[in-house]
Design a protein around this motif. Sequence first.
Motif, mmCIF file in Angstrom:
data_model
loop_
_atom_site.group_PDB
_atom_site.id
_atom_site.type_symbol
_atom_site.label_atom_id
_atom_site.label_comp_id
_atom_site.label_asym_id
_atom_site.label_seq_id
_atom_site.Cartn_x
_atom_site.Cartn_y
_atom_site.Cartn_z
ATOM 1 N N MET A 1 0.929 -1.329 -0.137
ATOM 2 C CA MET A 1 -0.078 0.143 -0.033
ATOM 3 C C MET A 1 0.726 1.328 -0.141
ATOM 4 S SD MET A 1 -2.521 1.767 2.731
ATOM 5 C CE MET A 1 -2.992 0.556 3.666
ATOM 6 N N SER A 2 0.568 2.277 -0.862
ATOM 7 C CA SER A 2 1.275 3.321 -0.869
ATOM 8 C C SER A 2 1.425 4.215 0.447
ATOM 9 C CB SER A 2 0.731 4.456 -2.017
ATOM 10 O OG SER A 2 0.779 3.878 -3.218
ATOM 11 N N ALA A 3 2.264 4.914 0.820
ATOM 12 C CA ALA A 3 2.477 5.835 1.963
ATOM 13 C C ALA A 3 2.828 7.168 1.523
ATOM 14 C CB ALA A 3 3.597 5.287 2.966
ATOM 15 N N TYR A 4 2.238 8.190 2.402
ATOM 16 C CA TYR A 4 2.563 9.465 2.339
ATOM 17 C C TYR A 4 3.347 10.259 3.187
ATOM 18 C CZ TYR A 4 -0.699 8.542 -1.617
ATOM 19 O OH TYR A 4 -1.558 8.058 -2.669
ATOM 20 N N ILE A 5 4.371 11.122 3.010
ATOM 21 C CA ILE A 5 4.773 11.976 3.763
ATOM 22 C C ILE A 5 4.323 13.720 3.350
ATOM 23 C CG2 ILE A 5 6.862 13.074 4.592
ATOM 24 C CD1 ILE A 5 8.272 10.574 4.250
ATOM 25 N N LEU A 6 3.429 13.979 4.419
ATOM 26 C CA LEU A 6 3.320 15.380 4.484
ATOM 27 C C LEU A 6 4.069 16.161 5.295
ATOM 28 C CD1 LEU A 6 0.867 17.441 3.516
ATOM 29 C CD2 LEU A 6 -0.217 16.784 5.899
ATOM 30 N N VAL A 7 4.334 17.456 4.569
ATOM 31 C CA VAL A 7 5.303 18.329 5.073
ATOM 32 C C VAL A 7 4.914 19.785 5.172
ATOM 33 C CG1 VAL A 7 7.856 19.260 5.108
ATOM 34 C CG2 VAL A 7 7.161 16.743 4.167
ATOM 35 N N GLN A 8 4.822 20.277 6.406
ATOM 36 C CA GLN A 8 4.364 21.695 6.675
ATOM 37 C C GLN A 8 5.863 22.431 6.797
ATOM 38 O OE1 GLN A 8 2.496 21.221 10.209
ATOM 39 N NE2 GLN A 8 0.464 21.202 9.284
ATOM 40 N N VAL A 9 5.888 23.616 5.899
ATOM 41 C CA VAL A 9 7.377 24.217 6.051
ATOM 42 C C VAL A 9 7.106 25.551 6.378
ATOM 43 C CG1 VAL A 9 9.508 24.720 4.762
ATOM 44 C CG2 VAL A 9 8.183 22.662 4.241
ATOM 45 N N ASP A 10 7.888 26.203 7.227
ATOM 46 C CA ASP A 10 7.951 27.725 7.207
ATOM 47 C C ASP A 10 9.373 28.181 7.252
ATOM 48 O OD1 ASP A 10 5.436 28.017 8.512
ATOM 49 O OD2 ASP A 10 6.105 26.873 10.287
ATOM 50 N N ILE A 11 9.676 28.927 6.071
ATOM 51 C CA ILE A 11 10.864 29.240 5.346
ATOM 52 C C ILE A 11 11.385 30.670 6.132
ATOM 53 C CG2 ILE A 11 12.148 30.024 3.505
ATOM 54 C CD1 ILE A 11 9.843 28.154 1.819
ATOM 55 N N TYR A 12 12.484 30.710 6.406
ATOM 56 C CA TYR A 12 12.873 32.099 6.985
ATOM 57 C C TYR A 12 14.216 32.486 6.363
ATOM 58 C CZ TYR A 12 14.964 28.728 10.404
ATOM 59 O OH TYR A 12 15.539 27.646 11.010
ATOM 60 N N ASP A 13 14.782 31.601 5.477
ATOM 61 C CA ASP A 13 15.971 32.004 4.451
ATOM 62 C C ASP A 13 15.558 31.516 3.225
ATOM 63 O OD1 ASP A 13 18.507 32.248 3.320
ATOM 64 O OD2 ASP A 13 19.474 32.402 4.887
ATOM 65 N N ASN A 14 15.083 32.168 2.066
ATOM 66 C CA ASN A 14 14.878 31.592 0.907
ATOM 67 C C ASN A 14 16.013 30.984 0.242
ATOM 68 O OD1 ASN A 14 11.836 31.636 0.675
ATOM 69 N ND2 ASN A 14 12.025 34.000 0.525
ATOM 70 N N GLU A 15 16.993 31.521 0.549
ATOM 71 C CA GLU A 15 18.210 31.440 -0.251
ATOM 72 C C GLU A 15 18.725 29.910 0.108
ATOM 73 O OE1 GLU A 15 22.657 33.074 -0.960
ATOM 74 O OE2 GLU A 15 21.095 34.590 -1.038
ATOM 75 N N VAL A 16 18.937 29.831 1.388
ATOM 76 C CA VAL A 16 19.345 28.475 1.919
ATOM 77 C C VAL A 16 18.159 27.293 1.380
ATOM 78 C CG1 VAL A 16 19.413 27.040 3.991
ATOM 79 C CG2 VAL A 16 20.423 29.571 3.711
ATOM 80 N N TYR A 17 16.742 27.604 1.538
ATOM 81 C CA TYR A 17 15.800 26.807 1.298
ATOM 82 C C TYR A 17 15.953 26.411 -0.373
ATOM 83 C CZ TYR A 17 11.619 24.091 1.484
ATOM 84 O OH TYR A 17 10.663 23.295 1.678
ATOM 85 N N GLU A 18 16.225 27.241 -1.172
ATOM 86 C CA GLU A 18 16.647 26.905 -2.564
ATOM 87 C C GLU A 18 17.437 25.981 -2.794
ATOM 88 O OE1 GLU A 18 14.645 27.645 -5.357
ATOM 89 O OE2 GLU A 18 13.241 28.513 -3.712
ATOM 90 N N GLU A 19 18.804 26.047 -2.117
ATOM 91 C CA GLU A 19 19.783 24.961 -1.808
ATOM 92 C C GLU A 19 19.149 23.556 -1.499
ATOM 93 O OE1 GLU A 19 23.647 25.367 0.023
ATOM 94 O OE2 GLU A 19 23.099 27.643 0.416
ATOM 95 N N TYR A 20 18.435 23.466 -0.722
ATOM 96 C CA TYR A 20 17.835 22.375 0.009
ATOM 97 C C TYR A 20 16.987 21.711 -1.130
ATOM 98 C CZ TYR A 20 14.109 19.661 1.981
ATOM 99 O OH TYR A 20 13.257 18.510 2.438
ATOM 100 N N LYS A 21 15.981 22.637 -1.995
ATOM 101 C CA LYS A 21 15.064 22.221 -3.025
ATOM 102 C C LYS A 21 15.907 21.321 -3.939
ATOM 103 C CE LYS A 21 12.261 25.058 -4.461
ATOM 104 N NZ LYS A 21 11.463 26.421 -4.742
ATOM 105 N N LYS A 22 17.052 21.744 -4.443
ATOM 106 C CA LYS A 22 17.796 21.261 -5.282
ATOM 107 C C LYS A 22 18.242 19.671 -5.249
ATOM 108 C CE LYS A 22 19.459 25.613 -6.898
ATOM 109 N NZ LYS A 22 20.807 26.441 -6.898
#
Length: 93
Positions: A1-22
Amino acid sequence: MSAYILVQVDIYDNEVYEEYKKLTPDSLIPYGGEFVIRGFPVEAIEGEWKHDRMVLLKFPDRQKALEWYNSENYQKAKKIREKGSSANFFVVG
């Protein structure tokens, strides 16, 4: 059976978060993970939404979801994410 991970995110440094997204997409591949939702804005039509971003990941099963989250590749990405955001992760299924 499929499983899902749901994530709620609060960003306080967009530049760093963009690194993570890559880094995240490639970390999903060995575990059969895929993005279902990756973005913002989220509009609450009932109740409240107080976060900047929502992400929903789909995996073949719960074991693969947890293996991904605990994997060395994701843990490296997570350390970067934690420098630019805070998040809540939930596994369902």
